[in-house]
Design a protein around this motif. Structure first.
Motif, PDB file in Angstrom:
ATOM      1  N   GLN A 139       0.861  -1.172   0.000  1.00 14.76           N
ATOM      2  CA  GLN A 139       0.000   0.000   0.000  1.00 14.76           C
ATOM      3  C   GLN A 139       0.900   1.224   0.000  1.00 14.76           C
ATOM      4  O   GLN A 139       1.801   1.343   0.827  1.00 14.76           O
ATOM      5  N   ASP A 179      -4.836   6.043  -1.258  1.00 13.99           N
ATOM      6  CA  ASP A 179      -3.617   5.247  -1.413  1.00 13.99           C
ATOM      7  C   ASP A 179      -3.810   4.185  -2.492  1.00 13.99           C
ATOM      8  O   ASP A 179      -4.928   3.740  -2.746  1.00 13.99           O
ATOM      9  N   THR A 209      -2.788   0.305  -3.904  1.00 19.76           N
ATOM     10  CA  THR A 209      -2.252  -1.012  -3.608  1.00 19.76           C
ATOM     11  C   THR A 209      -1.535  -1.448  -4.871  1.00 19.76           C
ATOM     12  O   THR A 209      -2.125  -1.430  -5.963  1.00 19.76           O
TER      13      THR A 209
END
Length: 189
Positions: A77, A91, A93
């Motif tokens: 992440q 954010d 991944t």
């Protein structure tokens, strides 16, 4: 910088076939446009999602596995590097994938296949720059291995990895993912 979502397992020895991936600076770099018609046997990919990654990463992994043998790095992440205090963004991944194709494809075919896969993951390409960009799945080709043992781009008769020039230098999470795959001895088998 980035945090791991899964604890990777480590192996002390590196597979001999991966030595040519140890030093990115020594690898040949080419513009993707120059490689469109070349037949590819393996790719190293960067997957990214900042919207429902827990849903779309497994979908992408399953579709990639239908094309050949895949090996996955840890999913990391990461903050969106374009985010600011004034314009926060979700954010990402990210995960690297080594895909050894069952049937070689041209780079152009692979690019279209990955674009279709992004569409299968409900990817919407937003054009409004003021809108927060939600990305269900992004697939970038980092490196390719050409099918020909001897080709116009090779400097010798050994098959070598070629870096996509438009993707280099790699982002920190891409380098971490590639290095993990190398350490696990998963690429180039």
């Amino acid at each position: 910088m980035y945090k791991s979502l899964v604890t990777p397992k480590r192996h002390p020895m590196m597979h001999k076939a991966l030595i040519d991936l140890q030093d990115f600076e020594r690898l040949q770099r080419e513009e993707p446009e120059a490689l469109q018609a070349h037949s590819v046997t393996a790719v190293l990919l960067a997957l990214g999602s900042n919207y429902q990654a827990e849903t779309y990463l497994p979908v992408a992994q399953a579709q990639l596995a239908a094309l050949g043998q895949i090996q996955l790095s840890t999913a990391f992440q990461n903050p969106d590097f374009t985010a600011t205090v004034e314009h926060p963004k979700p954010d990402y991944t990210n995960q690297c994938v080594h895909l050894a194709l069952t049937i070689p494809m041209t780079l152009q075919q692979l690019q279209q296949t990955f674009k279709d896969l992004e569409g299968d993951c409900n990817r919407c390409r937003q054009t409004d720059v003021n809108q927060v960009r939600l990305v269900t799945m992004d697939i970038d080709i980092l490196l390719i291995k050409l099918a020909d043992k001897k080709n116009s781009l090779s400097k010798n008769d050994k098959s070598k990895w070629i870096i996509m020039k438009d993707r280099y230098p790699f982002k920190s999470h891409e380098t971490a993912g590639i290095n993990e795959l190398i350490a696990e001895g998963l690429c180039g088998k």
